[in-house]
Design a protein around this motif. Sequence first.
Motif, mmCIF file in Angstrom:
data_model
loop_
_atom_site.group_PDB
_atom_site.id
_atom_site.type_symbol
_atom_site.label_atom_id
_atom_site.label_comp_id
_atom_site.label_asym_id
_atom_site.label_seq_id
_atom_site.Cartn_x
_atom_site.Cartn_y
_atom_site.Cartn_z
ATOM 1 N N TYR A 282 0.827 -1.209 0.000
ATOM 2 C CA TYR A 282 0.000 0.000 0.000
ATOM 3 C C TYR A 282 0.867 1.267 0.000
ATOM 4 N N LYS A 283 1.940 1.246 0.786
ATOM 5 C CA LYS A 283 2.780 2.443 0.911
ATOM 6 C C LYS A 283 3.702 2.635 -0.292
ATOM 7 N N VAL A 284 4.163 1.535 -0.876
ATOM 8 C CA VAL A 284 5.124 1.638 -1.982
ATOM 9 C C VAL A 284 4.426 1.755 -3.325
ATOM 10 N N LEU A 285 3.384 0.963 -3.538
ATOM 11 C CA LEU A 285 2.745 0.905 -4.857
ATOM 12 C C LEU A 285 1.412 1.630 -4.918
ATOM 13 N N GLY A 286 0.930 2.144 -3.796
ATOM 14 C CA GLY A 286 -0.384 2.793 -3.794
ATOM 15 C C GLY A 286 -0.419 4.035 -4.672
ATOM 16 N N PHE A 287 -1.194 3.978 -5.749
ATOM 17 C CA PHE A 287 -1.309 5.111 -6.664
ATOM 18 C C PHE A 287 -2.589 5.901 -6.430
ATOM 19 N N MET A 288 -3.533 5.295 -5.711
ATOM 20 C CA MET A 288 -4.726 6.026 -5.303
ATOM 21 C C MET A 288 -5.265 5.382 -4.032
ATOM 22 N N LYS A 289 -5.944 6.177 -3.226
ATOM 23 C CA LYS A 289 -6.420 5.712 -1.940
ATOM 24 C C LYS A 289 -7.950 5.665 -1.925
ATOM 25 N N PHE A 290 -8.476 4.587 -1.367
ATOM 26 C CA PHE A 290 -9.924 4.461 -1.246
ATOM 27 C C PHE A 290 -10.243 3.846 0.104
ATOM 28 N N ASN A 291 -11.072 4.535 0.884
ATOM 29 C CA ASN A 291 -11.486 4.040 2.184
ATOM 30 C C ASN A 291 -12.982 3.761 2.142
ATOM 31 N N LEU A 339 -5.408 -23.490 -6.574
ATOM 32 C CA LEU A 339 -5.733 -22.398 -7.491
ATOM 33 C C LEU A 339 -6.439 -21.258 -6.777
ATOM 34 N N GLY A 340 -7.316 -21.593 -5.837
ATOM 35 C CA GLY A 340 -8.029 -20.557 -5.102
ATOM 36 C C GLY A 340 -7.103 -19.681 -4.286
ATOM 37 N N HIS A 341 -6.087 -20.294 -3.654
ATOM 38 C CA HIS A 341 -5.114 -19.508 -2.900
ATOM 39 C C HIS A 341 -4.379 -18.520 -3.803
ATOM 40 N N TRP A 342 -3.987 -18.993 -4.981
ATOM 41 C CA TRP A 342 -3.259 -18.116 -5.903
ATOM 42 C C TRP A 342 -4.157 -16.987 -6.418
ATOM 43 N N LEU A 343 -5.406 -17.308 -6.702
ATOM 44 C CA LEU A 343 -6.338 -16.268 -7.153
ATOM 45 C C LEU A 343 -6.540 -15.215 -6.064
ATOM 46 N N THR A 344 -6.663 -15.671 -4.826
ATOM 47 C CA THR A 344 -6.845 -14.742 -3.710
ATOM 48 C C THR A 344 -5.620 -13.858 -3.534
ATOM 49 N N LEU A 345 -4.429 -14.446 -3.638
ATOM 50 C CA LEU A 345 -3.204 -13.653 -3.506
ATOM 51 C C LEU A 345 -3.115 -12.589 -4.591
ATOM 52 N N CYS A 346 -3.409 -12.966 -5.817
ATOM 53 C CA CYS A 346 -3.389 -11.986 -6.914
ATOM 54 C C CYS A 346 -4.385 -10.869 -6.652
ATOM 55 N N LEU A 347 -5.551 -11.232 -6.142
ATOM 56 C CA LEU A 347 -6.572 -10.233 -5.840
ATOM 57 C C LEU A 347 -6.089 -9.276 -4.751
ATOM 58 N N VAL A 348 -5.412 -9.809 -3.725
ATOM 59 C CA VAL A 348 -4.889 -8.967 -2.654
ATOM 60 C C VAL A 348 -3.801 -8.035 -3.178
ATOM 61 N N LEU A 349 -2.924 -8.560 -4.017
ATOM 62 C CA LEU A 349 -1.837 -7.745 -4.549
ATOM 63 C C LEU A 349 -2.362 -6.584 -5.397
ATOM 64 N N ILE A 350 -3.458 -6.811 -6.095
ATOM 65 C CA ILE A 350 -4.023 -5.753 -6.955
ATOM 66 C C ILE A 350 -4.817 -4.746 -6.123
ATOM 67 N N THR A 351 -5.768 -5.243 -5.346
ATOM 68 C CA THR A 351 -6.631 -4.331 -4.584
ATOM 69 C C THR A 351 -5.899 -3.704 -3.405
ATOM 70 N N GLY A 352 -4.811 -4.345 -2.960
ATOM 71 C CA GLY A 352 -4.052 -3.800 -1.847
ATOM 72 C C GLY A 352 -3.283 -2.543 -2.179
ATOM 73 N N THR A 353 -3.223 -2.190 -3.456
ATOM 74 C CA THR A 353 -2.536 -0.954 -3.845
ATOM 75 C C THR A 353 -3.391 0.285 -3.604
ATOM 76 N N PHE A 354 -4.695 0.110 -3.430
ATOM 77 C CA PHE A 354 -5.534 1.290 -3.195
ATOM 78 C C PHE A 354 -6.466 1.152 -1.988
ATOM 79 N N ILE A 355 -6.514 -0.038 -1.355
ATOM 80 C CA ILE A 355 -7.272 -0.208 -0.119
ATOM 81 C C ILE A 355 -6.312 -0.681 0.959
ATOM 82 N N TYR A 356 -6.201 0.075 2.031
ATOM 83 C CA TYR A 356 -5.267 -0.244 3.107
ATOM 84 C C TYR A 356 -5.630 -1.563 3.780
ATOM 85 N N ARG A 357 -4.661 -2.487 3.827
ATOM 86 C CA ARG A 357 -4.855 -3.799 4.445
ATOM 87 C C ARG A 357 -6.172 -4.424 3.997
#
Length: 453
Positions: A282-291, A339-357
Amino acid sequence: MNHERFSIRHITIIIPVVLILAAIVYQQFVNKQETVAFIQHLEPAASRCEPIAGVSGYPAYKLWDKDDTILGYAVAAGASGYGGPLGVLVYLGIDGILKNVIITENCETPAYFNRVLNEGYLDKFIGKQAHDPFEPGQDIDAVSGATYTVKGIAQAVRKGSWQVGKHELGLQVPAGTRFSLGWQELGLIILYGLVFIAVSCRCHTLRPWVLAISLLFLGFFLNSALSLANLTSLISGNLPDPLERPFWYFLTLGVLILTLLWGRNFYCAWLCPFGGLQEGIYKVLGFMKFNPSSPMMALARKIRWGILWAAVMAALIFNNPSIASYEPFAVSFGGQGNLGHWLTLCLVLITGTFIYRVWCRLVCPVGTVLNFLASVKRRTRMLFRPNGPVSRPVDSVFEHPLTCAEVICSECGAGQARVRWADLPGKEKVFLGILVVYVLSIIITLSLNILSI
């Protein structure tokens, strides 16, 4: 109206709790096969087996073929794997040579356990002598990435083989090892100490540093983040041996007890390696913030309780606590998962750039349980001080301001307005869509966990 709302809310709590208790009772009577039922699979030529009396330790059996010739000995031994008890049935010939090994019980993460089996780890024991050390990395080739499972199987085989070798074959076997604390336990104690000192001194500036250390130690070095599987093991009774897996108890019971005593969820704020990873993203890659708004977070809170309940029920019914582990911790730090674990991780890596934790705030089961435990102390105080404040102030030492919304009490959350699609702004609709995708990925993960056992 208030009475009706009170009744509905309490019914939605009582029914799931009753079902959980019923599942606990159920799993004590099913999925438990007798040792004798495995012997035919262990040695098809065996037509008769009799238990060996007069020997303390693990159940052992003498085997005969159809001509009444002694084939050898079978012993059912156990040890502790990553997720809990791990049982094996070992077949030794009358010459002391190990002829076969099968797994009779396990609580391991399916991805890791299947990897061990697929790499033929059990076949590596065949041909060994009953008095061999059975030490992975020495006389037994190990399987990388599944250390606890590999060591647990080897330890169980060692116990059974040494027992038969000593009492039935008259062999000289090595002395057993004594309990001792390792560097893993000492490292965790140091982390607890750092948190205690920082919190006592109100030094929240140390939190990023402690999180970074925990990310390296608990995450990448040990791959031992606290998970729902740990908590499910506690309620199901599938516990590892404390002398064999002291770290499991230091982590699981240590976090739960300290959370109850402090009345604060210190683990998620200070020690969770996956939380630290999300903060870094979030701190390094966050390009926009959404709460997200409070009504949306209230909806997410209800959904994650429902998912948590379903995961625990599945683990209890199938008698494997690791089924409940839908968190992407293992794939993040060990590269293992379905496969579900990997899909979840990818989802966290993407959405974690603009939603904190984002994982912590939307669907994390461990954070949900720890937040509840942290509220027990406050709720206990309310029983003796009913006129005191219902909510508590946000403590920056324990919580980030953006996450304070999800630790509000149920009384405060009960008044939240219903979420209506037509009334939602564009960003909130996108957030709701993200929440739905998270739920779908978790459903896939749990389904694959069940199918892989």
